[in-house]
Design an enzyme around this catalytic site. Structure first.
Site, PDB file in Angstrom:
ATOM      1  CG  ASP A   1     103.272  46.833  34.033  1.00  0.00           C
ATOM      2  OD1 ASP A   1     103.967  47.800  33.552  1.00  0.00           O
ATOM      3  OD2 ASP A   1     103.141  46.229  35.083  1.00  0.00           O
ATOM      4  CG  HIS A   2     103.723  52.245  30.654  1.00  0.00           C
ATOM      5  ND1 HIS A   2     103.206  52.198  31.851  1.00  0.00           N
ATOM      6  CD2 HIS A   2     104.878  52.808  30.774  1.00  0.00           C
ATOM      7  CE1 HIS A   2     103.892  53.185  32.609  1.00  0.00           C
ATOM      8  NE2 HIS A   2     105.029  53.736  32.145  1.00  0.00           N
TER       9      HIS A   2
ATOM     10  N   GLY B   1      87.383  57.399  26.461  1.00  0.00           N
ATOM     11  CA  GLY B   1      88.429  58.334  27.119  1.00  0.00           C
ATOM     12  C   GLY B   1      89.058  59.146  26.010  1.00  0.00           C
ATOM     13  N   GLY B   2      88.476  59.251  24.818  1.00  0.00           N
ATOM     14  CA  GLY B   2      89.303  59.864  23.464  1.00  0.00           C
ATOM     15  C   GLY B   2      89.629  61.079  23.673  1.00  0.00           C
TER      16      GLY B   2
ATOM     17  CG  HIS C   1     105.046  49.886  36.382  1.00  0.00           C
ATOM     18  ND1 HIS C   1     104.221  49.344  35.462  1.00  0.00           N
ATOM     19  CD2 HIS C   1     104.564  51.135  36.994  1.00  0.00           C
ATOM     20  CE1 HIS C   1     103.250  50.451  35.095  1.00  0.00           C
ATOM     21  NE2 HIS C   1     103.678  51.379  36.122  1.00  0.00           N
TER      22      HIS C   1
ATOM     23  CB  VAL D   1      80.754  54.856  29.587  1.00  0.00           C
ATOM     24  CG1 VAL D   1      81.650  55.301  28.444  1.00  0.00           C
ATOM     25  CG2 VAL D   1      80.753  55.296  30.850  1.00  0.00           C
TER      26      VAL D   1
ATOM     27  N   GLY E   1      90.931  62.345  26.708  1.00  0.00           N
ATOM     28  CA  GLY E   1      91.797  62.211  28.027  1.00  0.00           C
ATOM     29  C   GLY E   1      93.418  62.433  27.439  1.00  0.00           C
ATOM     30  CG  ASP E   2      97.139  63.117  30.464  1.00  0.00           C
ATOM     31  OD1 ASP E   2      97.992  64.180  29.770  1.00  0.00           O
ATOM     32  OD2 ASP E   2      97.935  62.251  30.905  1.00  0.00           O
ATOM     33  CG  LEU E   3      96.837  56.961  28.252  1.00  0.00           C
ATOM     34  CD1 LEU E   3      98.087  56.900  28.910  1.00  0.00           C
ATOM     35  CD2 LEU E   3      95.956  55.539  28.544  1.00  0.00           C
ATOM     36  CB  ALA E   4      93.432  59.457  24.216  1.00  0.00           C
TER      37      ALA E   4
ATOM     38  CE  LYS F   1      99.928  52.727  36.341  1.00  0.00           C
ATOM     39  NZ  LYS F   1     101.157  53.123  37.394  1.00  0.00           N
TER      40      LYS F   1
HETATM   41  P1  NAD Z   1      91.674  61.637  31.940  1.00  0.00           P
HETATM   42  O1  NAD Z   1      90.731  62.040  33.149  1.00  0.00           O
HETATM   43  O2  NAD Z   1      92.427  62.605  31.283  1.00  0.00           O
HETATM   44  O3  NAD Z   1      90.407  61.210  30.896  1.00  0.00           O
HETATM   45  C1  NAD Z   1      89.277  60.299  31.136  1.00  0.00           C
HETATM   46  C2  NAD Z   1      88.384  60.323  29.871  1.00  0.00           C
HETATM   47  O4  NAD Z   1      87.282  59.517  30.404  1.00  0.00           O
HETATM   48  C3  NAD Z   1      88.019  61.714  29.335  1.00  0.00           C
HETATM   49  O5  NAD Z   1      88.136  61.571  27.970  1.00  0.00           O
HETATM   50  C4  NAD Z   1      86.579  61.915  29.936  1.00  0.00           C
HETATM   51  O6  NAD Z   1      85.657  62.676  29.177  1.00  0.00           O
HETATM   52  C5  NAD Z   1      86.140  60.263  29.653  1.00  0.00           C
HETATM   53  N1  NAD Z   1      85.032  60.159  30.580  1.00  0.00           N
HETATM   54  C6  NAD Z   1      84.954  60.361  32.171  1.00  0.00           C
HETATM   55  N2  NAD Z   1      83.711  59.797  32.380  1.00  0.00           N
HETATM   56  C7  NAD Z   1      83.066  59.352  31.575  1.00  0.00           C
HETATM   57  C8  NAD Z   1      81.522  59.029  31.102  1.00  0.00           C
HETATM   58  N3  NAD Z   1      80.816  58.928  32.148  1.00  0.00           N
HETATM   59  N4  NAD Z   1      81.261  58.842  29.990  1.00  0.00           N
HETATM   60  C9  NAD Z   1      82.150  58.888  28.881  1.00  0.00           C
HETATM   61  N5  NAD Z   1      83.414  59.328  29.030  1.00  0.00           N
HETATM   62  C10 NAD Z   1      83.713  59.733  30.321  1.00  0.00           C
HETATM   63  O7  NAD Z   1      92.289  60.335  32.363  1.00  0.00           O
HETATM   64  P2  NAD Z   1      93.643  59.904  31.495  1.00  0.00           P
HETATM   65  O8  NAD Z   1      95.032  60.390  32.194  1.00  0.00           O
HETATM   66  O9  NAD Z   1      93.728  59.749  30.270  1.00  0.00           O
HETATM   67  O10 NAD Z   1      93.604  58.149  32.069  1.00  0.00           O
HETATM   68  C11 NAD Z   1      92.697  57.468  31.612  1.00  0.00           C
HETATM   69  C12 NAD Z   1      93.030  56.085  32.079  1.00  0.00           C
HETATM   70  O11 NAD Z   1      94.252  55.489  32.146  1.00  0.00           O
HETATM   71  C13 NAD Z   1      92.840  55.988  33.927  1.00  0.00           C
HETATM   72  O12 NAD Z   1      92.164  54.708  34.117  1.00  0.00           O
HETATM   73  C14 NAD Z   1      94.250  56.289  34.186  1.00  0.00           C
HETATM   74  O13 NAD Z   1      94.490  55.472  35.316  1.00  0.00           O
HETATM   75  C15 NAD Z   1      95.015  55.389  33.277  1.00  0.00           C
HETATM   76  N6  NAD Z   1      96.255  55.671  33.027  1.00  0.00           N
HETATM   77  C16 NAD Z   1      96.783  56.924  32.627  1.00  0.00           C
HETATM   78  C17 NAD Z   1      98.054  57.310  32.389  1.00  0.00           C
HETATM   79  C18 NAD Z   1      98.292  58.721  31.919  1.00  0.00           C
HETATM   80  O14 NAD Z   1      99.726  58.833  31.897  1.00  0.00           O
HETATM   81  N7  NAD Z   1      97.490  59.415  31.889  1.00  0.00           N
HETATM   82  C19 NAD Z   1      98.922  56.477  32.632  1.00  0.00           C
HETATM   83  C20 NAD Z   1      98.683  55.157  33.230  1.00  0.00           C
HETATM   84  C21 NAD Z   1      97.222  54.626  33.222  1.00  0.00           C
END
Ligand code: NAD
Length: 487
Positions: free
Chosen positions: A178-179, A13-14, A241, A87, A16-19, A149
């Site tokens: 659990d941040h 999920g590199g 939390h 994945v 993604g928003d969290l990363a 989570k």
């Molecule tokens: P996001 O949707 O922004 O990112 C998801 C990532 O997964 C992306 O990089 C996407 O390319 C990848 N992905 C999806 N399907 C895939 C597949 N089949 N193969 C390979 N890669 C795939 O999500 P996010 O907001 O970064 O959240 C990620 C996790 O963290 C989730 O479980 C979310 O519940 C948890 N989380 C996020 C936050 C936050 O602030 N964003 C906070 C708490 C928990």
């Protein structure tokens, strides 16, 4: 400076928003503080076909706000590599292994691997399985998996998820985030409780009248609507939390400040949560949804939300931890979206003096407030004499507001948690048994809501929730200390 660690991070999920928002800036801070130096590398993997150069640019952009020196940032980002990866595709894991092994040699990492699963939990099982079967886990270093989570949506699905990971990684290598546990003021709960004889003596049902925990958010569902609609506030905030804070506030004193002893006591506290019958759920838990007000849309008018949605955006409840020290002390909790302020705060109200020798002057209640955010502070309300002639009582307070050069700078929770995971310290991560007891408690509430036609209250955007949440306390002769204004 921190102790230098050697590790290869593989972030699923590199892109993604969290990363981008949390993980890369936190890793950069660890780099600047010396926890990471030359012997580390990061592989970001997701479906998009990015190049290493593009990924490194994304990483430098992500850390830009951290007043990064350009030179430091470029040097740091040069340790980042990207691997396009689905994945579910076994072939991709072979490419991933080759890249991981190559980087391990290049940066002399010694086989230490941190797998960060920053994507939907439905993929956790298949990732864990492939990491093992495709030999991406090493034999010489450690192999730790960090999971985000939500960890399940009830006890049954959490058990399934746990088994899917546990088949390949032992509990000691699973770091469940659990941040809130990485937050400075949440970690302060144990310091206050177990570092001060003053509070040790008072921290029980003989002296504590009630406890209040508020985690309020000013934002609505924003871009997480799809997930939120299937979760609701109870699953999203209470199961993790809030119950973690309850455990820290009510656990017995651990034998030592160690992962094993602290977790054992937290597990006991969560096991002691009083389970409610459906009728007790109706009496003690309130759910509600925000409605349009102050120029803001109601929940049912938000994008991707059903116009007849019954998902709660607010929960308030009264719960009990039936252990020796806390049985009988009501613990009021509430959390919700689109409330008047973003604030996380704990109020511990002590019982009033058994007799008041100053009557008819009233005696204020002693309240210990631990404000977690936006500002971290501890605040103790006491009664003192007003300066001057006569004897008039007034309320005053002792406070603790930690600053450095006049500013309050706390490390980001993710930064602290990364440092802990690198050191192999899981104290501030949730053990499976904590997750299990929390879900069992929450399931009883969720099931009662699903099976009975209990009211779904409403509250206007910008308020502190429905009137019913105030009545819940009023019934016991209490009121929320935090009213939605600054302290
Ligand atoms: P996001 O949707 O922004 O990112 C998801 C990532 O997964 C992306 O990089 C996407 O390319 C990848 N992905 C999806 N399907 C895939 C597949 N089949 N193969 C390979 N890669 C795939 O999500 P996010 O907001 O970064 O959240 C990620 C996790 O963290 C989730 O479980 C979310 O519940 C948890 N989380 C996020 C936050 C936050 O602030 N964003 C906070 C708490 C928990």
């Amino acid at each position: 400076m921190g102790t230098e660690q050697r590790a290869l991070f593989i972030i699923f999920g590199g892109t993604g928003d969290l990363a981008k928002r949390k993980l890369y800036p936190s890793l950069f801070n660890l780099y600047r503080k010396g926890f990471l130096n030359e012997n580390f590398a990061v592989i970001g993997t997701a479906r998009r076909p990015w190049t290493d150069e593009y990924f490194q640019k994304v990483v430098t952009d992500a850390i830009n706000s951290e007043d990064a020196l350009a030179e430091d940032a470029t040097q740091f980002a040069s340790h980042f590599y990207y691997q396009s990866h689905n994945v579910n595709d076994t072939e991709h894991y072979i490419t991933l292994r080759n890249l991981a092994d190559k980087l391990d040699r290049k940066y002399e990492i010694g086989g230490n691997r941190m797998f960060y699963l920053a994507m939907s939990p439905r993929f956790f099982g298949t990732i864990a399985e492939h990491l093992k079967s495709q030999k991406i886990v090493t034999t010489e270093g450690y192999n730790r998996v960090i999971v985000e989570k939500p960890f399940g949506r009830d006890f049954a699905s959490a058990t399934e998820l746990n088994d899917a990971i546990g088949r390949y990684f032992p509990e000691k290598d699973v770091f469940r985030i659990d941040h809130y546990l990485g937050k400075e003021m949440v970690q302060n709960i144990l310091a206050v409780r177990f570092g001060n004889n003053l509070f040790r003596a008072l921290w029980n049902n003989r002296y504590i009248d009630n406890i209040q925990i508020t985690l309020s958010e000013a934002l609505g569902v924003e871009e997480r609507a799809g997930y939120y609609e299937t979760a609701g506030a109870l699953r999203d905030m209470v199961q993790n939390h809030i119950l973690q804070i309850v455990a820290l506030l009510t656990m017995n004193m651990p034998a030592s400040y160690s992962e094993e002893d602290i977790r054992r006591e937290k597990i006991y506290a969560l096991k002691s949560l009083k389970k409610y019958t459906p009728a007790q759920v109706q009496a003690n838990f309130i759910r509600a949804q925000y409605t349009a007000a102050n120029g803001q849309r109601g929940y049912r008018e938000e994008e991707k939300i059903a116009s007849d949605s019954a998902t709660e955006t607010f929960v308030a409840g009264k719960l009990f931890v039936d252990n020796e020290n806390f049985s009988g002390v009501p613990i009021y909790v509430r959390t919700g979206k689109r409330l008047s302020q973003k604030r996380s705060r704990i109020d511990i109200a002590f019982k009033t003096m058994p007799t008041n020798i100053f009557a008819p002057q009233p005696l204020g209640q002693n309240v210990l407030t631990i404000n977690i955010e936006p500002e971290g502070k501890i605040f103790l309300q006491i009664n003192v004499k007003q300066v001057g002639q006569g004897f008039t009582l007034k309320k005053s307070h002792l406070d603790f507001f930690p600053t450095s050069n006049g500013k309050q700078v706390f490390p980001e929770a993710y930064e602290k948690l990364f440092a802990d995971a690198l050191a192999g310290d899981a104290t501030n991560f949730t053990h499976w048994e904590e997750v299990a007891y929390s879900w069992k408690f929450v399931d009883a509430i969720r099931t009662a809501w699903d099976q009975h036609d209990y009211a779904l209250e409403e509250y206007p955007c910008g308020s502190m929730g429905p009137v019913a949440a105030d009545k819940l306390l009023a019934r016991d002769g209490h009121k929320w200390f935090y009213t939605g204004q600054e302290h």
